[in-house]
Design an enzyme around this catalytic site. Sequence first.
Site, PDB file in Angstrom:
ATOM      1  N   ARG A   1       1.111  -1.502   0.142  1.00 49.24           N
ATOM      2  CA  ARG A   1      -0.179  -0.277  -0.250  1.00 49.24           C
ATOM      3  C   ARG A   1       1.003   1.026  -0.406  1.00 49.24           C
ATOM      4  O   ARG A   1       1.288   1.115   1.192  1.00 49.24           O
ATOM      5  CB  ARG A   1      -1.065  -0.137   1.325  1.00 49.24           C
ATOM      6  CG  ARG A   1      -2.099   0.936   1.399  1.00 49.24           C
ATOM      7  CD  ARG A   1      -2.634   0.609   2.388  1.00 49.24           C
ATOM      8  NE  ARG A   1      -4.023   1.902   2.794  1.00 49.24           N
ATOM      9  CZ  ARG A   1      -4.449   2.797   3.695  1.00 49.24           C
ATOM     10  NH1 ARG A   1      -3.374   2.943   4.320  1.00 49.24           N
ATOM     11  NH2 ARG A   1      -5.857   3.337   3.705  1.00 49.24           N
TER      12      ARG A   1
ATOM     13  N   ASP B   1      -4.010   3.988  14.734  1.00 50.60           N
ATOM     14  CA  ASP B   1      -5.718   4.407  14.797  1.00 50.60           C
ATOM     15  C   ASP B   1      -6.471   4.154  15.429  1.00 50.60           C
ATOM     16  O   ASP B   1      -7.500   4.172  15.774  1.00 50.60           O
ATOM     17  CB  ASP B   1      -5.846   5.151  13.566  1.00 50.60           C
ATOM     18  CG  ASP B   1      -4.938   6.140  12.740  1.00 50.60           C
ATOM     19  OD1 ASP B   1      -4.141   6.957  13.513  1.00 50.60           O
ATOM     20  OD2 ASP B   1      -4.658   6.094  11.478  1.00 50.60           O
TER      21      ASP B   1
END
Length: 353
Positions: free
Chosen positions: A136, A303
């Site tokens: 990614r 997160d």
Amino acid sequence: MTANGMDSLREELVLGMGNPLLDIIAFGDQQFLDKYGMKPNDAILAEDKHLPMYDEMIKKFKVEYVAGGACQNTLRLAQWILGKPRVCVFMGCIGKDSFGSILEQKANESGVITRYMYHDIQPTGTCAVVVTDHNRSLCANLAAANCFKIAHIKKEENWSFVKNASYYYLTSFFLTVSPDSMLEVARHACAFDKTVFLNLSAPFLVQFFKEPMMQVLPYVDILFGNEHEAETFSKEHCFGTNDLREVALKIAALEKVNKNRNRMVVITQGPDNVIVAIDGKITEYEVPVLQSNRIVDTNGAGDAFTGGFMAMFIQKKSIDVCVKCGIYAASQVIQQSGCTYPETVDLKELLSF
């Protein structure tokens, strides 16, 4: 698990401030990466040469839009765990454009109340997410996100959200944009004995934004970071150790303005144990092994962990439960593309952590 805590949940309980970015996610190819000088699993800030890529992605690939930026991600994950909308409020700056409209829509759909500052000239910040195989590559164009001003939170209609909140989540990414806003909110929290969370966010912030970080830290009740950020903190502050347990204890013992409770430090290490330092003691929590073939994308794990932790903490659950919920949330997100999550929370699986 949350039934009793639900009674204490109310709207606008948590306020977060950070850099809002619209993640534009697409399955691309190496040729596209090469064209824009990007590498697999890279994370960079956009230069002029990268600016055309966002529109090209939309035209060339099937894209998915996700409300992104580290702080907004954490609030979205907390809302998912809580299952009750409008508990979390987010402030940041976006542009008056179509990307801003999409970002606001996606954030609101996740249950987050948005109180954006709108910039007349700068476009909404975006992050190109190019997926190739299991890699990614990220390219962030902060744009309007860089333009947040303290005047926005001082407006009466926005300061009311600051006053109404009992918990405040700040990311160190915001130190590059509006440290004065962070201090304003942190001082308010301290004056009224409310709780401030801070995430170290990235090693370069610990290294190059040390001064504003250390102005905010005395107001912080709970500090999150990963092993790389903690090691950098130790080096920058001459702790003389890379033992993360010692580092966590030393950070917890740094100056704190609110003396009503000691600072807690939570350090994640990917698949390795989560370290929690509080009251001069260390507790470690094992992270259950997830088969590698189930892992799609680890980028939003940090997160997600903070979102899961915070969702339990604001319901006054034990630290054990907070950490385990953080681990559960991270485990769910890394099985998705981008910082996204399943439609529903699997309470049975959550309770098994």
